[in-house]
Design a protein around this motif. Structure first.
Motif, mmCIF file in Angstrom:
data_model
loop_
_atom_site.group_PDB
_atom_site.id
_atom_site.type_symbol
_atom_site.label_atom_id
_atom_site.label_comp_id
_atom_site.label_asym_id
_atom_site.label_seq_id
_atom_site.Cartn_x
_atom_site.Cartn_y
_atom_site.Cartn_z
ATOM 1 N N GLU A 1 -104.104 -19.760 -7.469
ATOM 2 C CA GLU A 1 -105.508 -19.621 -7.079
ATOM 3 C C GLU A 1 -105.923 -18.167 -6.856
ATOM 4 O OE1 GLU A 1 -103.136 -19.173 -3.508
ATOM 5 O OE2 GLU A 1 -103.059 -20.576 -5.185
ATOM 6 N N SER A 2 -104.978 -17.243 -6.854
ATOM 7 C CA SER A 2 -105.284 -15.850 -6.519
ATOM 8 C C SER A 2 -105.689 -15.051 -7.758
ATOM 9 C CB SER A 2 -104.080 -15.181 -5.844
ATOM 10 O OG SER A 2 -104.347 -13.808 -5.629
ATOM 11 N N GLU A 3 -106.958 -14.748 -7.860
ATOM 12 C CA GLU A 3 -107.448 -13.922 -8.958
ATOM 13 C C GLU A 3 -106.982 -12.479 -8.804
ATOM 14 O OE1 GLU A 3 -109.312 -14.172 -12.634
ATOM 15 O OE2 GLU A 3 -108.918 -15.741 -11.150
ATOM 16 N N LEU A 4 -106.807 -12.032 -7.573
ATOM 17 C CA LEU A 4 -106.343 -10.664 -7.334
ATOM 18 C C LEU A 4 -104.929 -10.465 -7.864
ATOM 19 C CD1 LEU A 4 -107.690 -9.878 -3.752
ATOM 20 C CD2 LEU A 4 -108.486 -8.947 -5.931
ATOM 21 N N LEU A 5 -104.077 -11.456 -7.677
ATOM 22 C CA LEU A 5 -102.710 -11.357 -8.192
ATOM 23 C C LEU A 5 -102.698 -11.367 -9.718
ATOM 24 C CD1 LEU A 5 -100.641 -13.574 -5.725
ATOM 25 C CD2 LEU A 5 -100.581 -11.089 -5.965
ATOM 26 N N ARG A 6 -103.602 -12.135 -10.312
ATOM 27 C CA ARG A 6 -103.697 -12.129 -11.770
ATOM 28 C C ARG A 6 -104.119 -10.747 -12.277
ATOM 29 N NH1 ARG A 6 -107.081 -17.747 -12.783
ATOM 30 N NH2 ARG A 6 -105.524 -19.184 -11.932
ATOM 31 N N ALA A 7 -105.066 -10.138 -11.585
ATOM 32 C CA ALA A 7 -105.514 -8.800 -11.979
ATOM 33 C C ALA A 7 -104.390 -7.788 -11.830
ATOM 34 C CB ALA A 7 -106.728 -8.389 -11.146
#
Length: 372
Positions: A256-262
């Motif tokens: 769910e973490s978009e920051l980790l994907r970035a």
């Protein structure tokens, strides 16, 4: 592990997964060579075993083998940075000795000590030809060493080393047995939190016999000196790949973490840039095999320094991004992650940052070397 299309064919035949598995070794924590407290596997004795095992399957670094050697070193570091710090100089020493036509004692383990430091100097003076040179290598070119050499990794553990020593205004490479009277390593001054069990303190040499390897200046002038520097950068990149795997696992567990994907995307891009630099350099080295046209000669010192600086920038960016993204938990509870971060941070300091960038600028101003 290898993705860049620039890699020469030799790199494609390297089983990087098998090398990483070799580095990690047996997973039994009750084994006699269990790791040091607070440090992950593999333990220090296993690293020397890995170095000797890979020496039997990895060719010397010459034009035609760069892809294989760089890929091997990167795979080692992806498994464990400290092991790469042991393996790389051992393989480098064997390459140098092969180029010089010097026989290597069976079962020997090698370091390469070529660094200098203010206030420390190692001198070499000739002895009578044919005298015992204190090493199992050919003693026909015997010298005696006196002085102190800085940054001597594992000097209290290895059997031999290639060491640069001053002969007048030049530096000469010598082969020396480290297990003789007059060799005094100072492991006690090594207080680093990165690579703590790869002590790299100074060594005092007092009337120590050694044998010359090549003529004065030969070691530093040969193209292989620059190629070896790129091999070190391959270790840095491999170490960063290992960190990226930590971030990938962290992000996969938190979909769910978009920051980790970035953050993961940023790391992927940085590693790709560094890999392209290494792969392109490996292809240039390998493509130079058999060439005799001096007008098309590559400026190897410039190429090596540009590659090292590119890889250093990428590795620093990856390390910073991973640490910022995973937070303090793994750094304080997972010894493998904590060790990799600390080891890699110290290892890349073999690149001298702005001083090496200034060196690139100086070389370009003096002799060109860029297409623009």
């Amino acid at each position: 592990m290898l993705d860049s299309l620039a890699w020469p064919d030799g790199a494609r035949h390297v089983d990087t997964a098998a090398i990483t598995a070799l580095v990690l070794g047996p997973a039994d924590p009750t084994a006699a060579d269990a790791p040091t407290a607070g440090r992950p596997v593999p333990p220090p004795p296993h690293r020397l075993t890995v170095a000797q095992t890979l020496a039997s399957t990895t060719p010397p670094l010459v034009a035609g083998t760069a892809g294989q050697v760089f890929a091997t070193l990167a795979a080692v570091a992806a498994g464990d940075v400290a092991t790469a710090r042991v393996v790389e100089p051992h393989l480098d020493a064997l390459t140098i000795l092969a180029q010089a036509g010097v026989e290597v004692p069976a079962g020997s383990t090698w370091g390469v000590y070529a660094a200098e430091a203010p206030g420390l100097r190692l001198e070499a003076r000739d002895v009578v030809a044919g005298s015992n040179a204190g090493t199992d290598t050919d003693a026909a070119d015997g010298v005696v060493l006196d002085g102190t050499k800085p940054w001597c990794s594992l000097a209290s553990t290895l059997s031999h080393a290639l060491v640069t020593a001053h002969v007048g205004e030049e530096r000469r490479l010598v082969a020396v047995s480290l297990r003789q009277t007059g060799v005094v390593p100072h492991d006690d001054v090594w207080v680093a939190r990165g690579l703590p069990d790869v002590p790299s303190g100074p060594v005092d040499f007092t009337a120590v016999r050694a044998s010359a390897v090549g003529e004065p200046g030969w070691y530093l002038r040969r193209p292989g000196f620059a190629w070896g520097g790129i091999g070190v950068a391959a270790c840095w990149w491999g170490g960063a790949v290992g960190l990226a795997r930590v971030l990938r696992a962290h992000a996969a567990a938190r979909p769910e973490s978009e920051l980790l994907r970035a953050a993961l995307g940023s790391v992927v891009a940085d590693l790709a840039d560094a890999e392209d630099a290494l792969a392109g350099a490996a292809r240039q080295v390998d493509d130079s095999a058999g060439t005799t046209d001096d007008s098309a000669a590559t400026d190897w010192p410039l190429l090596a320094q540009v590659v090292r600086s590119r890889v250093r920038r990428a590795v620093d960016a990856v390390r910073t991004q991973v640490v910022r993204s995973i937070g303090p938990g793994p750094l304080t509870s997972d010894p493998a992650v904590a060790a990799r971060v600390a080891d890699l941070e110290l290892y890349v300091l073999q690149d001298h940052g702005d001083r090496d960038l200034a060196r690139i600028g100086r070389m370009v101003l003096e002799r060109g070397g860029v297409a623009w």
